[in-house]
Design a protein around this motif. Structure first.
Motif, PDB file in Angstrom:
ATOM      1  N   ASN A   1      12.763 -12.349   3.186  1.00  0.00           N
ATOM      2  CA  ASN A   1      13.788 -12.907   2.743  1.00  0.00           C
ATOM      3  C   ASN A   1      14.185 -14.398   3.471  1.00  0.00           C
ATOM      4  N   SER A   2      14.134 -13.907   4.635  1.00  0.00           N
ATOM      5  CA  SER A   2      14.253 -14.685   5.563  1.00  0.00           C
ATOM      6  C   SER A   2      13.320 -15.877   6.322  1.00  0.00           C
TER       7      SER A   2
ATOM      8  N   SER B   1       7.927 -16.048  -2.284  1.00  0.00           N
ATOM      9  CA  SER B   1       7.501 -16.964  -0.715  1.00  0.00           C
ATOM     10  C   SER B   1       9.263 -17.499  -1.165  1.00  0.00           C
ATOM     11  N   LYS B   2      10.695 -17.890  -0.918  1.00  0.00           N
ATOM     12  CA  LYS B   2      11.346 -18.273  -1.197  1.00  0.00           C
ATOM     13  C   LYS B   2      11.101 -20.105  -1.538  1.00  0.00           C
ATOM     14  N   ASP B   3       9.952 -20.498  -0.501  1.00  0.00           N
ATOM     15  CA  ASP B   3       9.490 -21.766  -0.334  1.00  0.00           C
ATOM     16  C   ASP B   3       8.755 -21.942  -2.070  1.00  0.00           C
TER      17      ASP B   3
ATOM     18  N   LEU C   1      10.150 -20.526  -5.421  1.00  0.00           N
ATOM     19  CA  LEU C   1      10.656 -20.673  -6.579  1.00  0.00           C
ATOM     20  C   LEU C   1      11.031 -22.414  -6.594  1.00  0.00           C
TER      21      LEU C   1
ATOM     22  N   LEU D   1      12.718 -10.211 -10.487  1.00  0.00           N
ATOM     23  CA  LEU D   1      11.757 -11.751  -9.291  1.00  0.00           C
ATOM     24  C   LEU D   1      10.374 -12.100  -9.866  1.00  0.00           C
TER      25      LEU D   1
ATOM     26  N   THR E   1       8.884 -15.355 -11.140  1.00  0.00           N
ATOM     27  CA  THR E   1       7.497 -15.862 -10.757  1.00  0.00           C
ATOM     28  C   THR E   1       7.120 -16.355 -11.480  1.00  0.00           C
TER      29      THR E   1
ATOM     30  N   LYS F   1      18.220 -17.735 -10.380  1.00  0.00           N
ATOM     31  CA  LYS F   1      19.344 -17.166  -9.071  1.00  0.00           C
ATOM     32  C   LYS F   1      19.644 -16.289  -8.486  1.00  0.00           C
TER      33      LYS F   1
END
Length: 477
Positions: free
Chosen positions: A22-23, A75-77, A79, A384, A388, A402
């Protein structure tokens, strides 16, 4: 004790890896350390490491590749963006959408459909067998098999269990502070009837659970919908402006995991709204029905936990977590306790004895907390997977919430898309969802929908989301 220790270990390992994903420390496509390396690093067994990886796989964060190892696939990017802050007008409305909602409800129990409109987790996610066993045990030991009338306030055993659970969010309620009701809707209706009269005005979030709108219509109330953030909830600055100009008799709020938006008010906002209602002496009816379905480390607080004036009427139910058909809810009405009891006496006298005592025993035996841990893990993993999949198959300009808890997604599409038209086409294809227009009395949310991820993940669910995405893409052409 050994099993508990092992569970603690693999959860810790899984959480540490998830935090790095997540980070952004672990990025999409990165290979994870081998099972052998992690076994040595943590000083645990192979099965413990594998269990941690299985949990991450269930959340669609990593995948196993034969003869290669485990890789990050999230990847959060990638989302989708979150929905914009809602913008209803501040005029009071009084009208019914009963026809739309009735039409919507007619599809709920149809067979051979994938139903994303469910307002509860699917039965497969609930402890049906253990509940049945508990009910059997309960009936055997109840006086007259539970055929007697209970007290107006409800089962003492159940009220004590609910009161004990308030410690999880910083509450200090006692069993005498709580009234058992026939589900959450009954608790909401009793609360509204006690503090309002026909023609009065109430304030709600927007979008708002359609059951609240229908209750308001039935009671002859006018409704003001306020702007709401998908992350932090109702706009309190707008609330203050409304209260200065209009005579509002009550505020109805889902502070934790709003239905349908999924927002959760931070503690600072909860403290602030309690301060506001105290200044204006306006009761706050706080619907906390999904507060136990959280994905973080701790159960979120409530507005009730900051209430020192008795103006917060805390409402909840076991419908979303355990057994909707049992119809067991409650209200902690604060200073309005006597009025609630008088009204309940007139309308229903008492609540079903057997279901109350069954749930009380289920809680006393520790079965509820065990079930909740499993339910939270499953629903978090589902959220999730659904998000996705929506990102893969829905139009690229789609926005989706989210969630930090519950089992609902709010999807905002291109303004050109009329979701009601897509609803009818999707129904013909065997897919059902909740159109955004049923969550408001105003002319808005035509391009929005609520999707429940309370269904177990399956190939059929993925195909249904793909089919829905195809219909939405065709609708935007």
């Amino acid at each position: 004790m050994k099993n508990t220790s092992k569970t603690f270990l693999y959860n810790n390992i899984a959480s540490a890896i998830e935090e790095q994903i997540n980070s952004g420390v672990l990025k999409l496509g990165d290979k994870l350390p081998s099972v052998r390396i992690l076994k040595k690093e943590y000083g645990v067994s192979v099965s413990t490491i594998l269990e941690a990886y299985y949990r991450l796989e269930a959340k669609s964060l990593i995948e196993s590749r034969p003869r290669s190892g485990y890789y990050v696939i999230f990847s959060k990017d990638k989302l989708l963006k979150s929905p914009e802050k809602t913008a209803p007008n501040s005029k009071a409305s009084h009208k019914s959408k009963a026809e739309i909602i009735i039409d919507f409800y007619q599809t709920i129990n149809e067979k051979d459909i994938v139903n994303f409109s469910l307002g509860v987790p699917a039965p497969e996610l609930l402890p049906v067998a253990k509940l049945s066993k508990t009910m059997h045990e309960t009936i055997i030991h109840l006086k007259a098999g539970g055929t007697y009338y209970d007290t107006i306030q409800g089962s003492e055993n159940l009220r004590r269990q609910i009161a004990q659970r308030t410690l999880l969010w910083g509450g200090n309620l006692k069993e005498e502070d709580i009234v058992i009701t026939a589900g959450c809707t009954n608790a909401l209706s009793l609360s509204l009837m006690v503090v309002t009269n026909p023609g009065d005005t109430i304030v709600v979030e927007s979008p708002v659970f359609f059951g609240i709108l229908q209750l308001a219509n039935t009671l002859g109330l006018r409704v003001i919908e306020l702007p709401t953030e998908s992350s932090s909830g109702m706009d309190l600055n707008v609330l203050k402006k409304v209260l200065r100009k209009q005579d509002v008799k009550a505020i109805v709020l889902i502070s934790n995991f709003n239905n349908p938006l999924g927002s959760i008010m931070p503690d600072s906002h909860k403290k602030e709204i309690v301060k506001i209602i105290k200044e204006y002496q306006i009761p706050l009816i706080e619907d906390d029905i999904c507060g136990e379905i959280y994905y973080g480390k701790n159960r979120p607080s409530t507005c009730k936990s900051f209430d020192d004036s008795g103006l917060v009427m805390w409402v909840g139910s076991f419908s979303k977590t355990l057994a909707g058909g049992y119809r067991v809810g409650w209200v902690a009405p604060g200073r309005f306790l006597k009025e609630i009891l008088r009204l309940k006496l007139c309308l229903s006298s008492s609540t079903t004895t057997i279901t109350q005592e069954t749930i009380a025993n289920f809680l006393m035996k520790g079965r509820y907390d065990y079930h909740l841990r499993k339910l939270r893990q499953t629903l978090h993993a589902n959220s999730l997977k659904y998000i996705t999949t929506i990102g893969e198959y829905f139009p690229k300009d789609t926005r989706v919430t989210k969630p930090q808890g519950s089992f609902l997604l709010w999807v905002e599409l291109n303004p050109k898309i009329n979701v009601k038209e897509v609803f009818n086409k999707a129904k013909e294809k065997g897919v059902v969802f909740s159109p955004g227009t049923i969550f408001t009395l105003q002319n808005q949310y035509q391009n929005c929908m609520r999707l429940s991820y309370g269904l177990p993940w399956s190939i059929e669910v993925e195909k249904a989301l793909k089919q829905l995405g195809k219909l939405l893409k065709n609708s935007s052409l």
